[in-house]
Write a protein that holds these residues in place. Sequence first.
Motif, short mmCIF file in Angstrom:
data_model
loop_
_atom_site.label_atom_id
_atom_site.label_comp_id
_atom_site.label_asym_id
_atom_site.label_seq_id
_atom_site.Cartn_x
_atom_site.Cartn_y
_atom_site.Cartn_z
N ARG A 29 0.83 -1.20 0.00
CA ARG A 29 0.00 0.00 0.00
C ARG A 29 0.87 1.25 0.00
O ARG A 29 1.90 1.29 0.66
CB ARG A 29 -0.90 0.02 1.22
N TYR A 30 0.40 2.23 -0.74
CA TYR A 30 1.01 3.57 -0.72
C TYR A 30 0.14 4.40 0.22
O TYR A 30 -1.07 4.50 0.03
CB TYR A 30 1.01 4.15 -2.14
N HIS A 31 0.76 4.98 1.24
CA HIS A 31 -0.01 5.72 2.25
C HIS A 31 0.06 7.23 2.08
O HIS A 31 -0.58 7.94 2.84
CB HIS A 31 0.44 5.33 3.65
N GLY A 32 0.83 7.71 1.14
CA GLY A 32 0.85 9.14 0.89
C GLY A 32 2.25 9.72 0.95
O GLY A 32 3.21 9.04 1.32
N SER A 33 2.34 10.98 0.57
CA SER A 33 3.61 11.71 0.61
C SER A 33 3.42 12.97 1.43
O SER A 33 2.34 13.56 1.45
CB SER A 33 4.07 12.07 -0.80
N THR A 34 4.50 13.35 2.11
CA THR A 34 4.48 14.56 2.93
C THR A 34 5.74 15.35 2.65
O THR A 34 6.68 14.86 2.03
CB THR A 34 4.44 14.21 4.44
N LEU A 46 -0.50 12.72 -5.34
CA LEU A 46 0.37 12.13 -4.32
C LEU A 46 -0.34 11.93 -2.98
O LEU A 46 0.15 11.21 -2.13
CB LEU A 46 1.63 12.98 -4.13
N GLY A 47 -1.47 12.56 -2.79
CA GLY A 47 -2.19 12.40 -1.53
C GLY A 47 -3.16 11.23 -1.52
O GLY A 47 -3.74 10.91 -0.49
N THR A 48 -3.33 10.58 -2.65
CA THR A 48 -4.30 9.49 -2.76
C THR A 48 -3.69 8.18 -2.28
O THR A 48 -2.72 7.69 -2.85
CB THR A 48 -4.75 9.33 -4.23
N ARG A 49 -4.28 7.61 -1.24
CA ARG A 49 -3.84 6.29 -0.77
C ARG A 49 -4.32 5.24 -1.76
O ARG A 49 -5.41 5.34 -2.30
CB ARG A 49 -4.40 5.99 0.61
N SER A 50 -3.49 4.21 -1.95
CA SER A 50 -3.86 3.18 -2.92
C SER A 50 -2.99 1.96 -2.76
O SER A 50 -1.99 1.98 -2.04
CB SER A 50 -3.70 3.74 -4.35
N GLY A 87 -5.64 2.61 -10.17
CA GLY A 87 -6.67 3.53 -9.72
C GLY A 87 -6.15 4.89 -9.31
O GLY A 87 -6.92 5.76 -8.91
N ALA A 88 -4.85 5.12 -9.39
CA ALA A 88 -4.25 6.42 -9.05
C ALA A 88 -3.07 6.65 -10.00
O ALA A 88 -2.66 5.75 -10.73
CB ALA A 88 -3.79 6.43 -7.60
N ALA A 89 -2.55 7.86 -9.97
CA ALA A 89 -1.45 8.22 -10.88
C ALA A 89 -0.16 7.52 -10.48
O ALA A 89 0.26 7.58 -9.32
CB ALA A 89 -1.24 9.73 -10.87
N ASP A 90 0.48 6.84 -11.45
CA ASP A 90 1.77 6.22 -11.23
C ASP A 90 2.83 7.31 -11.19
O ASP A 90 2.64 8.40 -11.75
CB ASP A 90 2.12 5.25 -12.36
#
Length: 193
Positions: A75-80, A94-98, A115-118
């Motif tokens: 899982r990708y949990h986001g970027s900060t 980058l804020g979309t969890r997926s 379902g989200a941007a690579d």
Amino acid sequence: MTSAALLLAAEKESAAVTDWAARIGWVVGLGLFVALVYWLMREGWKWRGTLQGDLPELPDAPPEPGEAKLTMSGRYHGSTTAGQWLDRIVAHGLGTRSRAELTLTDAGLDVVRPGAADFFVPAAALREARLDKGIAGKVLTEGGLLVVTWEHGGKLLDSGFRSDHAAEHHAWVEAINSMIDKTDNPTETEGAR
């Protein structure tokens, strides 16, 4: 208990609802309040994206990235913003969890998100990999999150990933940090003394 007390208890019933207009008014009011809160959260998300509009487009993976050193499903949990685990980056998705499929090659880190941007992190942009316990509102056990620090558009970002098999995290930290060490301190060429 006496039989009189049992008889009184059996006769007690809740009162019939007689003021349907007030009840419907409260339900509609609560529904409008929930809708307002949702709308405000959505507008805040869009505003945060507008404020981060100076972040350039994310790079695409090169056509020939090379042989995979490591792969991971999770899982990708986001970027900060680096070092600020609650300052979520929402620009460019980058804020979309997926779900995420990570592939580490000599060219860099390829993040494929159905379902989200690579996005792709070139090897030269990688700064650090570490184990942490939280990012952008997601808190796990100590060392339960792989955090990769990278530079994009002059800004340092932390991206958090969690593998389906958490034991893989240590290998990722070692591999990414060894890539960074090689990039920062290239070894001498053969034959040179």
